[in-house]
Write a protein that holds these residues in place. Structure first.
Motif, PDB file in Angstrom:
ATOM      1  N   MET A 134      -2.707 -18.726   7.797  1.00 38.08           N
ATOM      2  CA  MET A 134      -1.978 -18.084   8.875  1.00 38.08           C
ATOM      3  C   MET A 134      -0.691 -17.648   8.919  1.00 38.08           C
ATOM      4  N   GLN A 135      -0.478 -16.657   9.679  1.00 37.39           N
ATOM      5  CA  GLN A 135       0.823 -16.042   9.628  1.00 37.39           C
ATOM      6  C   GLN A 135       1.553 -16.275  10.714  1.00 37.39           C
ATOM      7  N   VAL A 136       2.912 -16.563  10.673  1.00 36.22           N
ATOM      8  CA  VAL A 136       3.774 -17.355  11.575  1.00 36.22           C
ATOM      9  C   VAL A 136       4.847 -16.502  11.720  1.00 36.22           C
ATOM     10  N   THR A 137       5.457 -16.071  12.977  1.00 39.39           N
ATOM     11  CA  THR A 137       6.885 -15.717  13.106  1.00 39.39           C
ATOM     12  C   THR A 137       7.762 -16.698  13.738  1.00 39.39           C
ATOM     13  N   VAL A 138       8.924 -17.066  13.134  1.00 38.02           N
ATOM     14  CA  VAL A 138       9.639 -17.796  13.859  1.00 38.02           C
ATOM     15  C   VAL A 138      10.903 -16.969  14.284  1.00 38.02           C
ATOM     16  N   ILE A 139      11.170 -17.356  15.714  1.00 39.52           N
ATOM     17  CA  ILE A 139      12.327 -16.645  16.238  1.00 39.52           C
ATOM     18  C   ILE A 139      13.312 -17.496  16.652  1.00 39.52           C
ATOM     19  N   THR A 140      14.428 -17.266  16.036  1.00 39.43           N
ATOM     20  CA  THR A 140      15.503 -18.495  16.370  1.00 39.43           C
ATOM     21  C   THR A 140      16.600 -17.855  17.330  1.00 39.43           C
ATOM     22  N   GLY A 141      17.337 -18.425  18.215  1.00 38.80           N
ATOM     23  CA  GLY A 141      18.299 -18.101  19.177  1.00 38.80           C
ATOM     24  C   GLY A 141      19.599 -18.686  19.156  1.00 38.80           C
ATOM     25  N   SER A 142      19.876 -19.387  18.061  1.00 35.36           N
ATOM     26  CA  SER A 142      20.989 -20.144  17.973  1.00 35.36           C
ATOM     27  C   SER A 142      22.145 -19.337  17.084  1.00 35.36           C
ATOM     28  N   PRO A 143      23.379 -18.980  17.855  1.00 31.77           N
ATOM     29  CA  PRO A 143      24.508 -18.567  16.807  1.00 31.77           C
ATOM     30  C   PRO A 143      25.166 -19.315  15.763  1.00 31.77           C
ATOM     31  N   HIS A 144      24.709 -20.477  15.732  1.00 35.88           N
ATOM     32  CA  HIS A 144      25.012 -21.291  14.659  1.00 35.88           C
ATOM     33  C   HIS A 144      24.291 -21.634  13.451  1.00 35.88           C
ATOM     34  N   LYS A 145      24.735 -20.965  12.393  1.00 35.58           N
ATOM     35  CA  LYS A 145      23.950 -21.038  11.165  1.00 35.58           C
ATOM     36  C   LYS A 145      23.464 -22.329  10.648  1.00 35.58           C
ATOM     37  N   LYS A 146      24.352 -23.297  10.972  1.00 30.40           N
ATOM     38  CA  LYS A 146      24.059 -24.545  10.345  1.00 30.40           C
ATOM     39  C   LYS A 146      23.949 -25.629  11.691  1.00 30.40           C
ATOM     40  N   GLY A 147      23.500 -25.211  12.669  1.00 30.88           N
ATOM     41  CA  GLY A 147      23.322 -26.005  13.811  1.00 30.88           C
ATOM     42  C   GLY A 147      22.189 -26.873  14.109  1.00 30.88           C
ATOM     43  N   THR A 148      21.937 -27.542  15.074  1.00 38.93           N
ATOM     44  CA  THR A 148      20.868 -28.190  15.445  1.00 38.93           C
ATOM     45  C   THR A 148      19.490 -27.665  15.393  1.00 38.93           C
ATOM     46  N   THR A 149      19.328 -26.450  15.919  1.00 35.28           N
ATOM     47  CA  THR A 149      18.095 -25.826  15.841  1.00 35.28           C
ATOM     48  C   THR A 149      17.732 -25.089  14.545  1.00 35.28           C
ATOM     49  N   SER A 150      18.809 -24.962  13.975  1.00 33.97           N
ATOM     50  CA  SER A 150      18.731 -24.309  12.410  1.00 33.97           C
ATOM     51  C   SER A 150      18.069 -25.310  11.704  1.00 33.97           C
ATOM     52  N   LEU A 151      18.363 -26.483  11.569  1.00 36.61           N
ATOM     53  CA  LEU A 151      17.748 -27.735  11.078  1.00 36.61           C
ATOM     54  C   LEU A 151      16.277 -27.503  11.304  1.00 36.61           C
TER      55      LEU A 151
ATOM     56  N   LEU B 160       7.545 -24.352  20.636  1.00 34.63           N
ATOM     57  CA  LEU B 160       8.822 -24.315  21.101  1.00 34.63           C
ATOM     58  C   LEU B 160       9.477 -25.476  20.527  1.00 34.63           C
ATOM     59  N   LEU B 161      10.526 -25.233  19.928  1.00 34.88           N
ATOM     60  CA  LEU B 161      11.599 -26.162  19.249  1.00 34.88           C
ATOM     61  C   LEU B 161      12.730 -26.004  19.926  1.00 34.88           C
ATOM     62  N   THR B 162      13.546 -26.921  20.481  1.00 34.19           N
ATOM     63  CA  THR B 162      14.533 -27.146  21.103  1.00 34.19           C
ATOM     64  C   THR B 162      15.337 -28.170  20.965  1.00 34.19           C
ATOM     65  N   ALA B 163      16.698 -28.165  20.857  1.00 29.29           N
ATOM     66  CA  ALA B 163      17.762 -29.309  20.906  1.00 29.29           C
ATOM     67  C   ALA B 163      18.819 -29.165  21.947  1.00 29.29           C
ATOM     68  N   ALA B 164      18.902 -30.436  22.556  1.00 30.51           N
ATOM     69  CA  ALA B 164      19.692 -30.301  23.842  1.00 30.51           C
ATOM     70  C   ALA B 164      20.711 -31.692  23.545  1.00 30.51           C
ATOM     71  N   ALA B 165      22.062 -31.230  23.960  1.00 34.62           N
ATOM     72  CA  ALA B 165      23.019 -32.511  23.928  1.00 34.62           C
ATOM     73  C   ALA B 165      22.538 -33.164  24.722  1.00 34.62           C
ATOM     74  N   ASP B 166      22.190 -33.104  25.961  1.00 34.62           N
ATOM     75  CA  ASP B 166      21.884 -34.173  26.870  1.00 34.62           C
ATOM     76  C   ASP B 166      20.768 -34.947  26.816  1.00 34.62           C
ATOM     77  N   SER B 167      20.686 -36.372  27.098  1.00 37.27           N
ATOM     78  CA  SER B 167      19.568 -37.188  26.855  1.00 37.27           C
ATOM     79  C   SER B 167      18.751 -37.367  28.053  1.00 37.27           C
ATOM     80  N   GLU B 168      19.056 -36.653  29.105  1.00 36.18           N
ATOM     81  CA  GLU B 168      18.308 -36.699  30.388  1.00 36.18           C
ATOM     82  C   GLU B 168      16.871 -35.483  30.344  1.00 36.18           C
ATOM     83  N   THR B 169      15.719 -36.211  30.392  1.00 35.71           N
ATOM     84  CA  THR B 169      14.575 -35.107  30.244  1.00 35.71           C
ATOM     85  C   THR B 169      14.763 -34.181  31.380  1.00 35.71           C
ATOM     86  N   TRP B 170      15.214 -34.300  32.467  1.00 36.34           N
ATOM     87  CA  TRP B 170      15.275 -33.406  33.679  1.00 36.34           C
ATOM     88  C   TRP B 170      15.833 -31.952  33.127  1.00 36.34           C
TER      89      TRP B 170
END
Length: 183
Positions: free
Chosen positions: A1-18, A116-126
């Motif tokens: 399968m061919q997969v394209t991963v598009i990241t949107g974080s300006p942090h090269k070693k941040g949470t979503t980069s991991l 969709l892969l995301t990271a949020a600082a908040d723990s509230e699901t809303w």
């Protein structure tokens, strides 16, 4: 399968980069071909809404890094969106890329899978409800099938996410991508 991963974080070693790194590791181990596009480190101009792509029947009038992304985007079976949660939505860098999908709408409206892969600082699901709704609307419009979602809550910085199972979950999403689920 061919997969394209598009990241949107300006942090090269941040949470979503991991998360992206671990997803890619799993996907490559499973034999998938992966193209990564780090939107924050590319030149992607906002859509002008000029309809040049529609009226002329050619590519977008802007010549930027979307020319590098588009061939993989169009050829991929699965598109992975990776973004930190910024003010209850996706990052501006990722949103700018998605807005530029406009030039290829008819070609993108197909049976692709999406994750969709995301990271949020908040723990509230809303706090992720607006992102989840927006993402669902994009998939519905394009006719793409949801293949996975990882909402890493309570992860403001890399040290936070490293103490969780979220990186392993991202790896497993990549590793099991395309496998039929059994009951």
């Amino acid at each position: 399968m061919q997969v394209t991963v598009i990241t949107g974080s300006p942090h090269k070693k941040g949470t979503t980069s991991l998360l992206a790194d671990e997803f890619i590791r799993g996907a490559v181990e499973a034999g998938h071909i992966v193209f990564r596009f780090d939107a924050a480190f590319e030149k992607v101009s906002p859509c002008l809404g000029c309809d040049g792509c529609r009226t002329s029947g050619t590519q977008c009038v802007q010549h930027d890094s979307m020319e590098k992304l588009n061939p993989s985007l169009l050829a991929s079976d699965c598109i992975v969106f990776v973004t930190p949660l910024y003010y209850f939505g996706m990052s501006a860098q990722l949103k700018t890329v998605i807005d530029r999908f406009y030039a290829n709408n008819s070609k993108l409206q197909s049976s692709k899978q999406a994750i969709l892969l995301t990271a949020a600082a908040d723990s509230e699901t809303w706090t992720v409800e607006a992102l989840d709704s927006h993402y669902g609307t994009i998939l519905r419009y394009l006719g793409w099938q949801l293949a996975g979602t990882l909402l890493a809550m309570g992860c403001a910085v890399r040290m936070d996410i490293e103490k969780t199972d979220y990186p392993n979950q991202a790896y497993l999403i990549g590793k099991t991508l395309g496998q039929k689920k059994t009951k």
